[in-house]
Write an enzyme that holds these catalytic residues in place. Sequence first.
Site, PDB file in Angstrom:
ATOM      1  N   CYS A   1      -0.403   4.069   2.187  1.00 55.17           N
ATOM      2  CA  CYS A   1      -0.161   3.875   3.632  1.00 55.17           C
ATOM      3  C   CYS A   1       1.307   4.107   3.976  1.00 55.17           C
ATOM      4  O   CYS A   1       1.621   4.755   4.971  1.00 55.17           O
ATOM      5  CB  CYS A   1      -0.508   2.457   4.073  1.00 55.17           C
ATOM      6  SG  CYS A   1      -1.977   1.751   3.350  1.00 55.17           S
ATOM      7  N   ASP A   2       2.208   3.557   3.177  1.00 58.02           N
ATOM      8  CA  ASP A   2       3.613   3.473   3.597  1.00 58.02           C
ATOM      9  C   ASP A   2       4.577   4.346   2.796  1.00 58.02           C
ATOM     10  O   ASP A   2       5.748   4.457   3.157  1.00 58.02           O
ATOM     11  CB  ASP A   2       4.087   2.007   3.497  1.00 58.02           C
ATOM     12  CG  ASP A   2       3.346   1.111   4.479  1.00 58.02           C
ATOM     13  OD1 ASP A   2       2.928   1.630   5.529  1.00 58.02           O
ATOM     14  OD2 ASP A   2       3.183  -0.084   4.197  1.00 58.02           O
TER      15      ASP A   2
ATOM     16  N   CYS B   1       0.832  -1.207   0.000  1.00 58.66           N
ATOM     17  CA  CYS B   1       0.000   0.000   0.000  1.00 58.66           C
ATOM     18  C   CYS B   1       0.862   1.251   0.000  1.00 58.66           C
ATOM     19  O   CYS B   1       1.400   1.650   1.045  1.00 58.66           O
ATOM     20  CB  CYS B   1      -0.933  -0.008   1.214  1.00 58.66           C
ATOM     21  SG  CYS B   1      -1.960   1.462   1.322  1.00 58.66           S
TER      22      CYS B   1
END
Length: 323
Positions: free
Chosen positions: A142-143, A139
């Site tokens: 997300c990261d 992701c």
Amino acid sequence: MEKCIIIGSGPAGYTAAIYAARANMNPLLIEGPQLGGQLTTTTEVENFPGYPDGVEPFTMMDDMRRQAERFGTRFRSGEVTCAEFALTAADGKPAVHRLTIDDTDTVEAQTVIIATGASAKYLGISSEEEYRGKGVSACATCDGFFYRGKTVAVVGGGDTACEEAGYLAGLCKKVYMIVRKPYLRATDIMQKRVLENEKIEVLFEHNTLRLTGEGKVQGADLIYRKGEPDEEIRHIDIDGFFLAIGHRPNTEVFKDYIARDAEGYIVSDGFTTRCFAEGGKTVIPGVFAAGDCADPRYRQAIVAAGSGCKAAMEADKYLQTAR
Ligand code: NDP
């Protein structure tokens, strides 16, 4: 007989539980194989509103769980291994749906909220496991932030891979795209964006053999033109390795009853999150889908939470009118 069973313990499931509990539905939440859902595979959540300093995913999911518990949600560990949904109800009463948990216990419910999420697909090479959370992610949203100014690789040639590569190019020094075919599968506009982005280098006809590095990802060995006479092993130095080869919704157990698209995502009407019966025409009374199991597009915790809220409100409305 339960009034409301929620399947799944991600943002969609817990939010549905908060709303269902506050609406006096006394929900029972079945937690599923991955407590806290897909989010717990990431390192830190920084894009969920309300956490200005970011939050550790387990903390956030525990917060949601405790909030649901505070209003009376009951929790049960285990996995739904069989689901039998009723298409009709007698005498204007709610339909009765039956779920089997861990192949042993059977529970019945008037409403069911399916919030089983989706799982990112991985390549299946052993070093993915070894470096999970240490440079391997599925992701970018997300990261990606953790790789500012660094070099990363994105695997895949579809729209998701192009979108993730574009997003990462806004943060990183360089982005490799590892594409197994000699062309991208993505839509033209997404391809154009990637190919015109100077920070992105597309490595066509490359497959990943292994990741390398001391305790974290520092490189990847790739195989170029696998099986061709000019096959060659190549190495790239990278700090992050992002999988974008698709997601698999966790909906297999419902396949005999619920309409799913070609990828396995539950077909719901989106607006009220109602589910359709297999075949796609009849609405299953009292069954709703929330979160990533019915969302091939956004796949964000905040969107899942919102749809969990909608599902619980619709379940409550259904019970009010079916009575
Ligand atoms: P896709 O299935 O479209 O693409 C997956 C990509 O991963 C393909 O390039 C595929 O290669 C590659 N791949 C699959 N398995 C492997 C493997 N084992 N090794 C290497 N590569 C692999 O999935 P997406 O998630 O990209 O898209 C899903 C759907 O969501 C699509 O309908 C897409 O259009 C949509 N979407 C739309 C967006 C938008 O409109 N902005 C954004 C994101 C998704 P190959 O081509 O060789 O099969």
